[in-house]
Design an enzyme around this catalytic site. Structure first.
Site, mmCIF file in Angstrom:
data_model
loop_
_atom_site.group_PDB
_atom_site.id
_atom_site.type_symbol
_atom_site.label_atom_id
_atom_site.label_comp_id
_atom_site.label_asym_id
_atom_site.label_seq_id
_atom_site.Cartn_x
_atom_site.Cartn_y
_atom_site.Cartn_z
ATOM 1 C CG ASN A 105 -1.874 -1.238 1.238
ATOM 2 O OD1 ASN A 105 -1.992 -1.893 0.133
ATOM 3 N ND2 ASN A 105 -2.618 -1.611 2.235
ATOM 4 C CB VAL A 106 1.220 4.050 -2.222
ATOM 5 C CG1 VAL A 106 2.116 2.918 -3.042
ATOM 6 C CG2 VAL A 106 -0.083 4.216 -2.891
ATOM 7 C CG HIS A 122 3.997 -1.716 -4.508
ATOM 8 N ND1 HIS A 122 2.792 -2.249 -4.673
ATOM 9 C CD2 HIS A 122 4.833 -2.593 -4.927
ATOM 10 C CE1 HIS A 122 3.004 -3.632 -5.227
ATOM 11 N NE2 HIS A 122 4.202 -3.635 -5.084
ATOM 12 C CB CYS A 130 13.773 15.837 -8.349
ATOM 13 S SG CYS A 130 14.320 16.745 -9.715
ATOM 14 C CB ALA A 234 -8.413 -6.698 7.232
HETATM 15 C C1 BV8 Z 1 8.970 -5.830 -11.045
HETATM 16 C C2 BV8 Z 1 1.648 1.392 -7.647
HETATM 17 C C3 BV8 Z 1 10.999 -6.251 -12.166
HETATM 18 C C4 BV8 Z 1 0.948 2.370 -8.360
HETATM 19 C C5 BV8 Z 1 1.599 -0.880 -8.013
HETATM 20 C C6 BV8 Z 1 5.987 -11.787 -13.196
HETATM 21 C C7 BV8 Z 1 5.011 -12.429 -13.844
HETATM 22 C C8 BV8 Z 1 3.768 -11.609 -14.234
HETATM 23 C C9 BV8 Z 1 4.126 -10.416 -14.324
HETATM 24 C C10 BV8 Z 1 5.286 -9.838 -13.738
HETATM 25 C C11 BV8 Z 1 6.066 -10.559 -13.045
HETATM 26 N N1 BV8 Z 1 7.172 -9.618 -12.624
HETATM 27 C C12 BV8 Z 1 6.796 -8.351 -12.997
HETATM 28 C C13 BV8 Z 1 5.587 -8.247 -13.626
HETATM 29 C C14 BV8 Z 1 4.888 -7.215 -14.204
HETATM 30 C C15 BV8 Z 1 4.120 -6.564 -12.971
HETATM 31 C C16 BV8 Z 1 2.943 -7.205 -12.602
HETATM 32 O O1 BV8 Z 1 3.082 -8.087 -11.609
HETATM 33 N N2 BV8 Z 1 1.734 -7.157 -13.196
HETATM 34 C C17 BV8 Z 1 0.955 -7.862 -12.808
HETATM 35 C C18 BV8 Z 1 -0.305 -7.200 -13.100
HETATM 36 C C19 BV8 Z 1 0.833 -9.482 -13.790
HETATM 37 N N3 BV8 Z 1 4.939 -6.095 -11.973
HETATM 38 C C20 BV8 Z 1 5.996 -4.973 -12.037
HETATM 39 O O2 BV8 Z 1 6.046 -4.511 -12.851
HETATM 40 C C21 BV8 Z 1 6.569 -4.644 -10.738
HETATM 41 N N4 BV8 Z 1 8.060 -4.775 -10.857
HETATM 42 O O3 BV8 Z 1 8.482 -6.643 -11.014
HETATM 43 O O4 BV8 Z 1 10.143 -5.210 -11.486
HETATM 44 C C22 BV8 Z 1 10.754 -6.101 -13.728
HETATM 45 C C23 BV8 Z 1 10.685 -4.962 -14.442
HETATM 46 C C24 BV8 Z 1 10.416 -4.721 -15.568
HETATM 47 C C25 BV8 Z 1 9.906 -5.787 -16.411
HETATM 48 C C26 BV8 Z 1 9.598 -6.981 -15.654
HETATM 49 C C27 BV8 Z 1 9.823 -7.266 -14.288
HETATM 50 C C28 BV8 Z 1 6.228 -3.707 -10.115
HETATM 51 C C29 BV8 Z 1 4.865 -3.779 -9.460
HETATM 52 C C30 BV8 Z 1 4.166 -2.941 -8.484
HETATM 53 C C31 BV8 Z 1 3.294 -2.035 -9.341
HETATM 54 N N5 BV8 Z 1 2.703 -0.691 -8.697
HETATM 55 N N6 BV8 Z 1 1.196 0.119 -7.380
HETATM 56 C C32 BV8 Z 1 0.071 2.824 -7.175
HETATM 57 O O5 BV8 Z 1 -0.482 2.177 -6.195
HETATM 58 O O6 BV8 Z 1 -0.507 4.062 -7.532
HETATM 59 S S1 BV8 Z 1 0.627 -2.485 -8.008
HETATM 60 C C33 BV8 Z 1 -0.649 -1.923 -7.183
HETATM 61 O O7 BV8 Z 1 -1.233 -3.461 -6.941
HETATM 62 C C34 BV8 Z 1 -0.820 -1.465 -5.913
HETATM 63 O O8 BV8 Z 1 0.246 -0.977 -5.365
HETATM 64 C C35 BV8 Z 1 -1.194 -2.386 -4.688
HETATM 65 O O9 BV8 Z 1 -0.669 -2.562 -3.549
HETATM 66 C C36 BV8 Z 1 -0.828 -3.853 -5.678
HETATM 67 C C37 BV8 Z 1 -1.436 -5.156 -5.398
HETATM 68 O O10 BV8 Z 1 -2.879 -4.888 -5.400
HETATM 69 P P1 BV8 Z 1 -3.587 -5.191 -3.834
HETATM 70 O O11 BV8 Z 1 -2.895 -4.612 -2.846
HETATM 71 O O12 BV8 Z 1 -3.681 -6.817 -3.740
HETATM 72 O O13 BV8 Z 1 -5.045 -4.612 -3.998
HETATM 73 P P2 BV8 Z 1 -6.214 -5.361 -4.977
HETATM 74 O O14 BV8 Z 1 -7.379 -4.351 -5.201
HETATM 75 O O15 BV8 Z 1 -5.731 -6.264 -6.203
HETATM 76 O O16 BV8 Z 1 -6.878 -6.577 -3.807
HETATM 77 C C38 BV8 Z 1 -7.392 -6.180 -2.703
HETATM 78 C C39 BV8 Z 1 -7.661 -7.565 -2.018
HETATM 79 O O17 BV8 Z 1 -8.052 -7.107 -0.687
HETATM 80 C C40 BV8 Z 1 -8.536 -8.406 -2.852
HETATM 81 O O18 BV8 Z 1 -7.980 -9.939 -2.595
HETATM 82 C C41 BV8 Z 1 -10.066 -8.301 -1.565
HETATM 83 O O19 BV8 Z 1 -10.698 -9.658 -1.918
HETATM 84 C C42 BV8 Z 1 -9.247 -7.867 -0.343
HETATM 85 N N7 BV8 Z 1 -10.144 -7.173 0.274
HETATM 86 C C43 BV8 Z 1 -11.058 -6.091 -0.020
HETATM 87 N N8 BV8 Z 1 -11.453 -5.617 1.042
HETATM 88 C C44 BV8 Z 1 -10.987 -6.287 2.180
HETATM 89 C C45 BV8 Z 1 -10.285 -7.332 1.799
HETATM 90 N N9 BV8 Z 1 -9.512 -8.306 2.476
HETATM 91 C C46 BV8 Z 1 -9.930 -8.087 3.786
HETATM 92 N N10 BV8 Z 1 -10.805 -7.076 4.349
HETATM 93 C C47 BV8 Z 1 -11.286 -6.195 3.503
HETATM 94 N N11 BV8 Z 1 -12.107 -5.379 4.126
HETATM 95 ZN ZN ZN Z 2 15.440 18.569 -8.752
#
Ligand code: BV8
Ligand code: ZN
Length: 245
Positions: A105-106, A122, A130, A234
């Site tokens: 989380n951010v 993240h 910058c 949660a």
């Molecule tokens: C990287 C910033 C090396 C933005 C975010 C391997 C395989 C496949 C793909 C990849 C891989 N390695 C890298 C990738 C690409 C990519 C990736 O994973 N893509 C996915 C979509 C397939 N990863 C990256 O690019 C990462 N970098 O690996 O570097 C690299 C470099 C170049 C090329 C390749 C590799 C960077 C990842 C970071 C991206 N930035 N955020 C911003 O926030 O503004 S990601 C974004 O998703 C958020 O940060 C968030 O934190 C994150 C995960 O989401 P969740 O937190 O899980 O939230 P979500 O809504 O999805 O789910 C909520 C959950 O809560 C649900 O399960 C729900 O049921 C539950 N819930 C809801 N309410 C409740 C609850 N649970 C309990 N109580 C409740 N009340």
């Molecule tokens: Zn600067």
């Protein structure tokens, strides 16, 4: 809501844990009113990730990306940590240097609740970086100008956040790896388990011998891998882990 003996079992494993590592996602902040990314009220629903949270999007249209982040900063500024964030702080106060928190989380709500031993893998929406001189600073101006610039070198500022396609910071990855390989219990709270590398953390911990407990509203792609899956909010479930086994 999970059965009482599931909660009891989780408490028992927690009580016996020498080292505890926790991973949180947007679900822990959902109970504070912060929209999740992929849920029904999802933040992403209005915007597609590849449209905004990427360096290419920022390159193409920094004004649009800043508009999105300004909107999120304004929204998050009105939210408070909930009982799940506070319960995680309580766990830190009990395990002290034998616990590490990894958050995707951010929103800064873990820090606002008092967590100190954490990696914001993240980044943090209250920090800007910058694009010229690379200086990172805390900035809580709401809203930031449409195209905010650096006080030192006048270059364009960007959110200090890891976008899709960007690597996580080395020191954070190293710290997470240590915490994953050396814990007895790995507690995964409120993440959909689809974004890497965080989505792979449960298997790293499990291979290293940890007991993996998941707290989530629904089942996730990790649910088959974890040892104990507690389904519910949660804010309701995390505080229940604080009681004696
Ligand atoms: C990287 C910033 C090396 C933005 C975010 C391997 C395989 C496949 C793909 C990849 C891989 N390695 C890298 C990738 C690409 C990519 C990736 O994973 N893509 C996915 C979509 C397939 N990863 C990256 O690019 C990462 N970098 O690996 O570097 C690299 C470099 C170049 C090329 C390749 C590799 C960077 C990842 C970071 C991206 N930035 N955020 C911003 O926030 O503004 S990601 C974004 O998703 C958020 O940060 C968030 O934190 C994150 C995960 O989401 P969740 O937190 O899980 O939230 P979500 O809504 O999805 O789910 C909520 C959950 O809560 C649900 O399960 C729900 O049921 C539950 N819930 C809801 N309410 C409740 C609850 N649970 C309990 N109580 C409740 N009340
Ligand atoms: Zn600067």
């Amino acid at each position: 809501m999970p059965t009482d003996d599931h909660i009891l079992l989780a408490r028992r494993h927690l009580a016996a844990a020498r080292k505890l590592t926790i991973l949180t996602g947007a679900g822990i902040s959902a109970d504070s009113g912060v929209p999740t990314f992929r849920g029904a009220d999802g933040l992403w629903r209005n915007f597609r990730p590849e449209d905004l949270a990427t360096p290419e999007a920022f390159e193409r249209d920094p004004r649009l990306v800043w508009e999105w982040y300004n909107w999120r900063r304004e929204l998050i500024a009105t939210k408070q940590p909930n009982s799940a964030h506070h319960a995680v702080v309580e766990l830190e106060q009990r395990w002290v240097d034998r616990m590490w928190l990894i958050t995707q989380n951010v929103d800064g709500l873990h820090r606002a609740a008092g967590s100190q031993r954490l990696s914001e893998i993240h980044g943090n929406i209250w920090k800007v970086r910058c694009t010229g001189c690379g200086v990172v600073s805390e900035n809580r101006e709401i809203p930031l100008p449409p195209l905010p610039t650096c006080r030192l070198c006048q270059a364009l500022l960007r959110p200090h956040i890891v976008w899709f396609g960007e690597s996580l910071w080395e020191e954070e990855i190293h710290r997470c790896d240590e915490a994953l390989r050396d814990c007895d219990v790995f507690l995964v709270i409120g993440t959909s388990g689809v974004v890497y590398p965080a989505a792979g953390f449960a298997s790293v911990a499990k291979e290293a011998g940890a007991m993996v407990i998941e707290i989530n509203l629904d089942r996730t792609p990790q649910s088959n891998l974890v040892d104990l899956s507690l389904q519910g909010r949660a804010k309701d479930l995390v505080p229940l882990l604080l009681y004696p086994a």
